[in-house]
Design a protein around this motif. Structure first.
Motif, PDB file in Angstrom:
ATOM      1  N   PHE A 154       0.825  -1.201   0.000  1.00 21.71           N
ATOM      2  CA  PHE A 154       0.000   0.000   0.000  1.00 21.71           C
ATOM      3  C   PHE A 154       0.865   1.258   0.000  1.00 21.71           C
ATOM      4  N   ALA A 155       1.868   1.306   0.860  1.00 19.58           N
ATOM      5  CA  ALA A 155       2.741   2.480   0.948  1.00 19.58           C
ATOM      6  C   ALA A 155       3.515   2.687  -0.351  1.00 19.58           C
ATOM      7  N   CYS A 156       4.011   1.615  -0.941  1.00 19.05           N
ATOM      8  CA  CYS A 156       4.733   1.739  -2.215  1.00 19.05           C
ATOM      9  C   CYS A 156       3.817   2.257  -3.310  1.00 19.05           C
ATOM     10  N   ALA A 157       2.597   1.735  -3.378  1.00 20.47           N
ATOM     11  CA  ALA A 157       1.641   2.204  -4.389  1.00 20.47           C
ATOM     12  C   ALA A 157       1.310   3.673  -4.175  1.00 20.47           C
ATOM     13  N   LEU A 158       1.146   4.067  -2.928  1.00 20.33           N
ATOM     14  CA  LEU A 158       0.844   5.459  -2.621  1.00 20.33           C
ATOM     15  C   LEU A 158       2.008   6.375  -3.001  1.00 20.33           C
ATOM     16  N   VAL A 159       3.224   5.966  -2.703  1.00 21.02           N
ATOM     17  CA  VAL A 159       4.405   6.764  -3.059  1.00 21.02           C
ATOM     18  C   VAL A 159       4.535   6.879  -4.577  1.00 21.02           C
ATOM     19  N   VAL A 160       4.282   5.796  -5.289  1.00 22.50           N
ATOM     20  CA  VAL A 160       4.350   5.832  -6.754  1.00 22.50           C
ATOM     21  C   VAL A 160       3.310   6.805  -7.298  1.00 22.50           C
ATOM     22  N   MET A 161       2.105   6.748  -6.767  1.00 18.47           N
ATOM     23  CA  MET A 161       1.054   7.648  -7.246  1.00 18.47           C
ATOM     24  C   MET A 161       1.370   9.112  -6.945  1.00 18.47           C
ATOM     25  N   ILE A 162       1.859   9.389  -5.764  1.00 17.90           N
ATOM     26  CA  ILE A 162       2.196  10.765  -5.402  1.00 17.90           C
ATOM     27  C   ILE A 162       3.359  11.266  -6.255  1.00 17.90           C
ATOM     28  N   GLY A 163       4.374  10.441  -6.420  1.00 19.64           N
ATOM     29  CA  GLY A 163       5.502  10.826  -7.271  1.00 19.64           C
ATOM     30  C   GLY A 163       5.072  11.064  -8.709  1.00 19.64           C
ATOM     31  N   CYS A 164       4.205  10.209  -9.191  1.00 19.75           N
ATOM     32  CA  CYS A 164       3.673  10.357 -10.543  1.00 19.75           C
ATOM     33  C   CYS A 164       2.918  11.685 -10.673  1.00 19.75           C
ATOM     34  N   ASN A 165       2.096  12.004  -9.685  1.00 16.92           N
ATOM     35  CA  ASN A 165       1.350  13.262  -9.718  1.00 16.92           C
ATOM     36  C   ASN A 165       2.275  14.465  -9.719  1.00 16.92           C
ATOM     37  N   LEU A 166       3.289  14.450  -8.859  1.00 11.48           N
ATOM     38  CA  LEU A 166       4.207  15.587  -8.778  1.00 11.48           C
ATOM     39  C   LEU A 166       5.011  15.761 -10.062  1.00 11.48           C
ATOM     40  N   TYR A 167       5.348  14.660 -10.694  1.00 11.78           N
ATOM     41  CA  TYR A 167       6.139  14.720 -11.922  1.00 11.78           C
ATOM     42  C   TYR A 167       5.286  15.117 -13.126  1.00 11.78           C
ATOM     43  N   VAL A 168       4.076  14.604 -13.191  1.00 10.92           N
ATOM     44  CA  VAL A 168       3.266  14.745 -14.400  1.00 10.92           C
ATOM     45  C   VAL A 168       2.384  15.992 -14.386  1.00 10.92           C
ATOM     46  N   ALA A 169       1.939  16.448 -13.236  1.00  7.42           N
ATOM     47  CA  ALA A 169       0.987  17.565 -13.175  1.00  7.42           C
ATOM     48  C   ALA A 169       1.425  18.787 -13.971  1.00  7.42           C
ATOM     49  N   PRO A 170       2.674  19.236 -13.882  1.00  8.56           N
ATOM     50  CA  PRO A 170       3.048  20.406 -14.677  1.00  8.56           C
ATOM     51  C   PRO A 170       3.136  20.115 -16.178  1.00  8.56           C
ATOM     52  N   ARG A 171       3.219  18.853 -16.550  1.00  4.26           N
ATOM     53  CA  ARG A 171       3.376  18.485 -17.952  1.00  4.26           C
ATOM     54  C   ARG A 171       2.053  18.254 -18.674  1.00  4.26           C
ATOM     55  N   ILE A 172       0.952  18.333 -17.955  1.00  2.52           N
ATOM     56  CA  ILE A 172      -0.368  18.190 -18.567  1.00  2.52           C
ATOM     57  C   ILE A 172      -0.945  19.588 -18.760  1.00  2.52           C
TER      58      ILE A 172
ATOM     59  N   PRO B 227     -13.223   9.302 -24.795  1.00  2.00           N
ATOM     60  CA  PRO B 227     -13.546   9.526 -23.380  1.00  2.00           C
ATOM     61  C   PRO B 227     -15.042   9.728 -23.175  1.00  2.00           C
ATOM     62  N   THR B 228     -15.576   9.121 -22.119  1.00  2.00           N
ATOM     63  CA  THR B 228     -16.993   9.295 -21.806  1.00  2.00           C
ATOM     64  C   THR B 228     -17.207  10.401 -20.775  1.00  2.00           C
ATOM     65  N   TRP B 229     -16.221  10.629 -19.924  1.00  3.74           N
ATOM     66  CA  TRP B 229     -16.310  11.760 -19.003  1.00  3.74           C
ATOM     67  C   TRP B 229     -14.911  12.139 -18.546  1.00  3.74           C
ATOM     68  N   ASP B 230     -14.801  13.357 -18.050  1.00  2.89           N
ATOM     69  CA  ASP B 230     -13.507  13.845 -17.569  1.00  2.89           C
ATOM     70  C   ASP B 230     -13.701  14.577 -16.249  1.00  2.89           C
ATOM     71  N   ALA B 231     -12.581  14.887 -15.615  1.00  5.62           N
ATOM     72  CA  ALA B 231     -12.603  15.561 -14.319  1.00  5.62           C
ATOM     73  C   ALA B 231     -11.554  16.672 -14.331  1.00  5.62           C
ATOM     74  N   PRO B 232     -11.722  17.660 -13.467  1.00  2.89           N
ATOM     75  CA  PRO B 232     -10.672  18.675 -13.350  1.00  2.89           C
ATOM     76  C   PRO B 232      -9.337  18.023 -12.979  1.00  2.89           C
ATOM     77  N   LYS B 233      -8.259  18.637 -13.442  1.00  2.00           N
ATOM     78  CA  LYS B 233      -6.942  18.026 -13.283  1.00  2.00           C
ATOM     79  C   LYS B 233      -6.598  17.709 -11.833  1.00  2.00           C
ATOM     80  N   ARG B 234      -6.836  18.616 -10.935  1.00  5.13           N
ATOM     81  CA  ARG B 234      -6.496  18.372  -9.519  1.00  5.13           C
ATOM     82  C   ARG B 234      -7.295  17.210  -8.940  1.00  5.13           C
ATOM     83  N   ILE B 235      -8.564  17.168  -9.252  1.00  8.36           N
ATOM     84  CA  ILE B 235      -9.394  16.081  -8.719  1.00  8.36           C
ATOM     85  C   ILE B 235      -8.993  14.756  -9.348  1.00  8.36           C
ATOM     86  N   ALA B 236      -8.700  14.761 -10.635  1.00  7.73           N
ATOM     87  CA  ALA B 236      -8.304  13.527 -11.312  1.00  7.73           C
ATOM     88  C   ALA B 236      -6.993  12.981 -10.745  1.00  7.73           C
TER      89      ALA B 236
END
Length: 105
Positions: free
Chosen positions: A8-26, A41-50
């Motif tokens: 769980f902790a590894c998955a959470l760290v991967v997701m957080i790292g992915c968000n920090l790395y990718v957010a400015p690039r989207i 796509p059938t639906w989308d969400a605001p970037k922060r919420i997604a």
């Protein structure tokens, strides 16, 4: 439960790292969250919420599992496997969504 918590902790760290790395690039303000059989796509969400909503979702799932194991341990079966599967599936789907958002950019 230690091994499940480590997954769980590894998955959470991967997701957080992915968000920090990718957010400015989207560059888009919205990210597609689900696709139909036609590949559109059938639906989308605001970037922060997604991006950060999935991290919050994982924490809520962990809280629910902890609560069940703590207050009703005789009624909970397979909590470790459930936590591992939930962690891996949510992290994999989050990475897929992020890769699709990058590809769209």
């Amino acid at each position: 439960m230690l091994a499940a918590d480590l997954v769980f902790a590894c998955a959470l760290v991967v997701m957080i790292g992915c968000n920090l790395y990718v957010a400015p690039r989207i560059p888009h303000a919205r990210i597609a969250m689900q696709w139909g059989f036609d590949g559109k796509p059938t639906w989308d969400a605001p970037k922060r919420i997604a991006l950060w909503g999935m991290v919050v979702f994982m924490l809520i799932v962990r809280l629910i599992i902890w609560t069940a194991v703590t207050f009703a341990p005789d009624k909970v079966h397979g909590a470790e496997l459930g936590l591992v599967l939930a962690s891996v599936i949510v992290a994999a789907s989050h990475i897929f969504i992020v890769l699709q958002a990058i590809r769209r950019a």
